[in-house]
Design an enzyme around this catalytic site. Structure first.
Site, PDB file in Angstrom:
ATOM      1  N   SER A 161      36.430  43.934  31.198  1.00  0.00           N
ATOM      2  CA  SER A 161      35.466  43.003  31.782  1.00  0.00           C
ATOM      3  C   SER A 161      34.455  43.760  32.635  1.00  0.00           C
ATOM      4  O   SER A 161      34.763  44.829  33.193  1.00  0.00           O
ATOM      5  CB  SER A 161      36.178  41.983  32.665  1.00  0.00           C
ATOM      6  OG  SER A 161      35.260  41.198  33.405  1.00  0.00           O
ATOM      7  N   TYR A 187      41.616  41.539  40.336  1.00  0.00           N
ATOM      8  CA  TYR A 187      41.096  41.471  38.971  1.00  0.00           C
ATOM      9  C   TYR A 187      40.286  42.727  38.655  1.00  0.00           C
ATOM     10  O   TYR A 187      40.464  43.354  37.601  1.00  0.00           O
ATOM     11  CB  TYR A 187      40.220  40.230  38.820  1.00  0.00           C
ATOM     12  CG  TYR A 187      39.641  40.036  37.425  1.00  0.00           C
ATOM     13  CD1 TYR A 187      40.463  39.620  36.372  1.00  0.00           C
ATOM     14  CD2 TYR A 187      38.285  40.256  37.165  1.00  0.00           C
ATOM     15  CE1 TYR A 187      39.935  39.439  35.098  1.00  0.00           C
ATOM     16  CE2 TYR A 187      37.764  40.073  35.891  1.00  0.00           C
ATOM     17  CZ  TYR A 187      38.589  39.665  34.866  1.00  0.00           C
ATOM     18  OH  TYR A 187      38.073  39.478  33.605  1.00  0.00           O
TER      19      TYR A 187
END
Length: 335
Positions: A161, A187
């Site tokens: 990501s 994350y």
């Protein structure tokens, strides 16, 4: 800092609007075997559809078997198996069964992931995003190594990501034992780790004709990745109105699920990458390194691009590989 010399766009002919169906045109995957973790929802589901339509046999490991069976109803050439990436015993059971079958593994697509979750830990005390988004990938890939090597041309794709830009990997406190937990820091470091893993795996494995890639799918509408996050954050970011509805002008700029799966499929199948690996890709091309020259605007998804040098640094990747073996108890010898 030690970076490879191939992390730069190659002008693939595709772009942010390309779909998974676009990039696989003319490619036949008959006789190929793929594993797609999380391949029963969102871009993972689309990836499975595209691969099976092209002739591949696809194994879909699922934490939620009931949901997987429902969402994959009618698909041909698939096999659903139980797998929980936060449970090392589950990873071992799944991988041991596959390796024992004697099959080669042409494509391992580490697609499953979580985001915007509160602080949770697995049975080992490892923070859940790190456990799911990275250490599960590392453990699973290590256990499947012999099957990958047997394919003589396998590819490993880690669905990462742009979120890696939110945090480098914190080697001093990866599990938030001594620092305040912020979900996006967790994350971010998990995705940085996924990138670093792809870089070093490729460096180690290319002598066995196994190549590895990290992928940013783009800003995609219609997935359930942010299902646990309070709507207030979206309102604060300016993407949603006061009633919690996504603004039409924002939605119009987001990728569709078929577009979101495109870079994964491109990395898995493109002949343009035959002799290239260890790169972070986006918009169906190799990404540009972000040295601070890219201006990012969150309401303009096409500006959400580029890869941070700290997430593709081979020296950091070596350090992380050693730490990962310690944290998982799994020795990953690429030989």
């Amino acid at each position: 800092m030690r970076l490879n010399n191939v992390q730069r766009p190659i002008n693939s002919g595709f772009n942010a609007e390309s779909t998974a169906n676009d990039v696989i045109k003319g490619i036949n995957l008959s006789g190929k075997t793929a594993i797609v973790t999380g391949g029963y929802a969102g871009i993972g589901l689309e990836t499975v559809k595209i691969l099976t339509d092209a002739g591949a046999e696809v194994i879909v490991p699922a934490r939620d078997l009931e949901k997987a069976v429902k969402n994959l109803e009618g698909f041909k050439n698939i096999q659903i198996e139980k797998l929980d990436l936060m449970d090392p015993h589950s990873i071992n059971d799944f991988a041991d069964k596959f390796v024992a079958s004697g099959r080669k593994l042409d494509l391992l697509i580490n697609n499953a992931g979580i985001m915007w979750v509160p602080l949770r830990r697995d049975s080992r005390g490892i923070e859940s995003q790190l456990a799911t988004n990275y250490l599960g990938q590392f453990h699973l890939t290590a256990k499947l190594w012999e099957s990958l090597k047997k394919a003589d041309g396998a590819k490993v794709i880690n669905v990462s990501s742009y979120g890696h830009q939110m945090s480098p990997f914190d080697f001093e406190d990866p599990n938030f034992e001594n620092r305040e937990y912020h979900t996006l820091l967790g994350y971010g470091q998990s995705k940085t780790a996924s990138n670093l893993f792809a870089v070093l795996l490729d460096e180690k494995a290319k002598q066995f004709n196994v190549r590895a890639y990290a992928v940013h799918p783009g800003s995609v509408f219609g997935t359930d990745l942010g299902r646990e996050e309070a709507i207030d954050l979206y309102i604060q970011m300016g993407t949603h109105d006061a009633n919690g509805k996504i603004k039409p002008e924002v939605q119009a700029k987001l990728k569709t699920i078929p577009q979101g799966a495109a870079t994964t499929v491109w990395c898995a199948t493109s002949p343009d990458l035959k002799d290239i690996g260890g790169v972070y890709c986006e918009n169906c091309d190799i990404a540009e390194i972000d040295h601070g020259q890219i201006e990012h605007q969150y309401d303009e998804p096409l500006t959400i691009r580029g890869v941070q040098p700290y997430s593709i640094d081979l020296d950091l990747a070596e350090k992380l590989w050693n730490l990962s073996e310690e944290m998982t108890g799994v020795t990953f010898e690429v030989r």
